[in-house]
Every structure is written in C-alpha cells, then in structure tokens.
Design a protein around this motif. Structure first.
Motif, PDB file in Angstrom:
ATOM      1  N   MET A   1      48.543 149.865  39.777  1.00 54.90           N
ATOM      2  CA  MET A   1      47.243 149.922  40.459  1.00 54.90           C
ATOM      3  C   MET A   1      46.696 148.532  40.775  1.00 54.90           C
ATOM      4  O   MET A   1      45.623 148.393  41.359  1.00 54.90           O
ATOM      5  N   GLY A   2      47.408 147.503  40.376  1.00 57.56           N
ATOM      6  CA  GLY A   2      46.960 146.149  40.667  1.00 57.56           C
ATOM      7  C   GLY A   2      45.895 145.626  39.732  1.00 57.56           C
ATOM      8  O   GLY A   2      45.313 144.559  39.977  1.00 57.56           O
ATOM      9  N   LYS A   3      45.616 146.332  38.649  1.00 56.15           N
ATOM     10  CA  LYS A   3      44.595 145.889  37.693  1.00 56.15           C
ATOM     11  C   LYS A   3      45.187 144.846  36.744  1.00 56.15           C
ATOM     12  O   LYS A   3      46.348 144.928  36.355  1.00 56.15           O
ATOM     13  N   LYS A   4      44.339 143.881  36.393  1.00 59.24           N
ATOM     14  CA  LYS A   4      44.772 142.862  35.435  1.00 59.24           C
ATOM     15  C   LYS A   4      44.076 143.016  34.081  1.00 59.24           C
ATOM     16  O   LYS A   4      44.652 142.704  33.050  1.00 59.24           O
ATOM     17  N   GLY A   5      42.834 143.463  34.120  1.00 61.11           N
ATOM     18  CA  GLY A   5      42.090 143.629  32.882  1.00 61.11           C
ATOM     19  C   GLY A   5      41.525 145.022  32.768  1.00 61.11           C
ATOM     20  O   GLY A   5      41.142 145.642  33.761  1.00 61.11           O
ATOM     21  N   ILE A   6      41.488 145.551  31.545  1.00 59.42           N
ATOM     22  CA  ILE A   6      40.978 146.902  31.294  1.00 59.42           C
ATOM     23  C   ILE A   6      39.795 146.817  30.331  1.00 59.42           C
ATOM     24  O   ILE A   6      39.854 146.160  29.293  1.00 59.42           O
ATOM     25  N   TRP A   7      38.702 147.489  30.708  1.00 58.37           N
ATOM     26  CA  TRP A   7      37.528 147.615  29.842  1.00 58.37           C
ATOM     27  C   TRP A   7      37.524 149.048  29.306  1.00 58.37           C
ATOM     28  O   TRP A   7      37.515 150.011  30.079  1.00 58.37           O
ATOM     29  N   LEU A   8      37.524 149.184  28.003  1.00 60.88           N
ATOM     30  CA  LEU A   8      37.523 150.506  27.374  1.00 60.88           C
ATOM     31  C   LEU A   8      36.224 150.669  26.584  1.00 60.88           C
ATOM     32  O   LEU A   8      36.044 150.057  25.534  1.00 60.88           O
ATOM     33  N   LYS A   9      35.330 151.501  27.101  1.00 59.03           N
ATOM     34  CA  LYS A   9      34.034 151.746  26.468  1.00 59.03           C
ATOM     35  C   LYS A   9      34.077 153.072  25.726  1.00 59.03           C
ATOM     36  O   LYS A   9      34.166 154.137  26.326  1.00 59.03           O
ATOM     37  N   LEU A  10      34.017 152.991  24.392  1.00 52.24           N
ATOM     38  CA  LEU A  10      34.115 154.195  23.570  1.00 52.24           C
ATOM     39  C   LEU A  10      32.749 154.511  22.961  1.00 52.24           C
ATOM     40  O   LEU A  10      32.226 153.750  22.150  1.00 52.24           O
ATOM     41  N   PRO A  11      32.160 155.651  23.331  1.00 54.31           N
ATOM     42  CA  PRO A  11      30.883 156.046  22.724  1.00 54.31           C
ATOM     43  C   PRO A  11      31.083 156.449  21.265  1.00 54.31           C
ATOM     44  O   PRO A  11      32.215 156.651  20.802  1.00 54.31           O
ATOM     45  N   LEU A  12      29.972 156.589  20.555  1.00 59.83           N
ATOM     46  CA  LEU A  12      30.047 156.897  19.122  1.00 59.83           C
ATOM     47  C   LEU A  12      30.869 158.151  18.850  1.00 59.83           C
ATOM     48  O   LEU A  12      31.646 158.207  17.888  1.00 59.83           O
ATOM     49  N   GLU A  13      30.704 159.166  19.699  1.00 60.25           N
ATOM     50  CA  GLU A  13      31.406 160.428  19.440  1.00 60.25           C
ATOM     51  C   GLU A  13      32.915 160.323  19.636  1.00 60.25           C
ATOM     52  O   GLU A  13      33.659 161.235  19.273  1.00 60.25           O
ATOM     53  N   LYS A  14      33.388 159.197  20.197  1.00 60.88           N
ATOM     54  CA  LYS A  14      34.826 158.993  20.359  1.00 60.88           C
ATOM     55  C   LYS A  14      35.327 157.783  19.568  1.00 60.88           C
ATOM     56  O   LYS A  14      36.361 157.207  19.858  1.00 60.88           O
ATOM     57  N   SER A  15      34.577 157.407  18.528  1.00 59.70           N
ATOM     58  CA  SER A  15      34.941 156.225  17.739  1.00 59.70           C
ATOM     59  C   SER A  15      36.256 156.403  16.990  1.00 59.70           C
ATOM     60  O   SER A  15      36.873 155.425  16.570  1.00 59.70           O
ATOM     61  N   ASP A  16      36.704 157.657  16.854  1.00 58.92           N
ATOM     62  CA  ASP A  16      37.992 157.884  16.183  1.00 58.92           C
ATOM     63  C   ASP A  16      39.161 157.368  17.012  1.00 58.92           C
ATOM     64  O   ASP A  16      40.284 157.235  16.501  1.00 58.92           O
TER      65      ASP A  16
END
Length: 228
Positions: A1-16
């Motif tokens: 996809m041509g992406k170089k950096g990934i931002w992963l935002k995990l809310p509290l309910e997905k902290s596992d």
C-alpha cells in the motif's frame, strides 16, 4: 500500500491486544486516559514518525493591585527548600488551552481572584523535569478584577495580598538567581522600563487557522508600552 509508518490506536476495551502488537514489533508512543498509541516503522533506517510531546507548559501569574500589593500563595505540598515561601500562583495549562486563558484560570482556581491577562513578561525553558520532559514556564502579568481571596483547600495552604517590597525582600527570592531576575523584570515592567509580550489573534494561510501570536507593541517615541 506504500505505507512507511503505522499508527495503532488501541482503546481501553482492546488493551488485551497490546502484548500481541508489541510481539509483532510495535513500540509504545504515548497513552491517554482512553487509549494507548503504538507505532511501527516499516523501512530500514531511523523512524521518521513524529515523537511524543516533548514539553509540559506551565504558567505563573503576577497579579498586583492599586495598593502595590502582589497576590501570593503558600502551597500545601512543596519541597522543603520552599517552605515558608510566598510565591505567585502557578500551574499547568490544559490541552488546547491558551496561555493567557490558562494563567487566568489557575489564579482563579487557587485564590478565587478574577483577573485580566496583560502580558507574558518572561519564560523559562528547563529540561528533564516531570516525567523526564522539558518544561516551558510562562510568567504572566495580570490585572486584578476582584479582591476577595477564596483559597483552594486542596492545593493552597494560604493566600494574601502582600506589599511588593515585602515580597521582593523574602530571603528565598533574594537567594535564588532565577526568582530574583523574574522579580527584577516585573518591577521594571511596572516602571515602564520593560515591555512584555501581549497576545494578538492572527490568521495564517499555511494552516487556515487563527492562533495567538505573542509580541510587544512599543511607542515609536519612547520605550513605554502602549495599550496597557
């Protein structure tokens, strides 16, 4: 996809999912009450994603009335070296809060005194302070709009209007080079021998937003600041 950096935002309910993401090579970036942010830089070489916020922003309010008295406080929780010190109200500004609004709010919260922002008279830049962040501390001059003090019992031990001469003579002020310099600047401003930075709303074409630009306005014929 041509992406170089990934931002992963995990809310509290997905902290596992945090341990799984870390196992896959994601790194911590920052956390807020509702989420944790992780990042992954795909190419070889140094990561080009912006770092987490590097600074905390604090404010202090010099408030002086028509009787040449300064609004001062003693904090309930302070270092042993500052015991007995009468100081200006201070605090941190909130997210998305202007400097001029933050200092007015802090003075109100700690002392109950309503004020009007006049100028930033100086600021300090220090490093490796709270949470190993750098620290910007803006000292502001304010005009009182009320006089009755109502202290914040959670933070403040006492507050009062102190004659300026008594405030300046405090040993802890005289012995600390930074405090003494701040007071010297403040006294010079009162004598119209120094101009601070007032706030002006400006619109920039670069981002299309209005922001606060701080600068001083001086009379062309003398050093006296105008408009205050």
């Amino acid at each position: 996809m041509g992406k170089k950096g990934i931002w992963l935002k995990l809310p509290l309910e997905k902290s596992d999912l945090v341990p799984i993401a870390v196992k896959e090579g994601f790194q911590y970036h920052h956390a807020e009450p509702g989420y944790v942010m992780l990042t992954y830089w795909i190419p070889e070489g140094p990561c080009m994603l912006p770092s987490n916020a590097s600074h905390l922003v604090g404010v202090g309010g010099f408030v002086i009335n028509d009787n040449n008295e300064v609004l001062v406080v003693q904090e309930k929780h302070c270092s042993p070296s500052n015991l007995g010190l009468w100081k200006m109200p201070t605090g941190f500004i909130h997210e998305a809060e202007e400097i001029y609004a933050g200092v007015v709010r802090e003075v109100k919260e700690e002392t109950g005194i309503e004020t009007e922002f006049i100028e930033v008279i100086a600021f300090r830049h220090a490093h490796n302070v709270a949470f190993e962040k750098s620290d910007l501390f803006f000292i502001c001059m304010l005009r009182p709009l009320s006089s009755k003090i109502i202290i914040d019992d959670h933070e403040i031990e006492a507050a009062k209007w102190m004659p300026l001469v008594e405030f300046v003579k405090q040993p802890l002020i005289q012995e600390d080079s930074m405090f003494k310099k701040i007071v010297d600047i403040f006294v010079a401003r009162l004598g119209m021998r120094y101009c601070g930075l007032s706030t002006h709303q400006t619109l920039s074409k670069f981002d299309g937003t209005t922001s606060s630009l701080y600068y001083n306005v001086m009379d062309n014929e003398n050093i006296n600041c105008v408009g205050n």
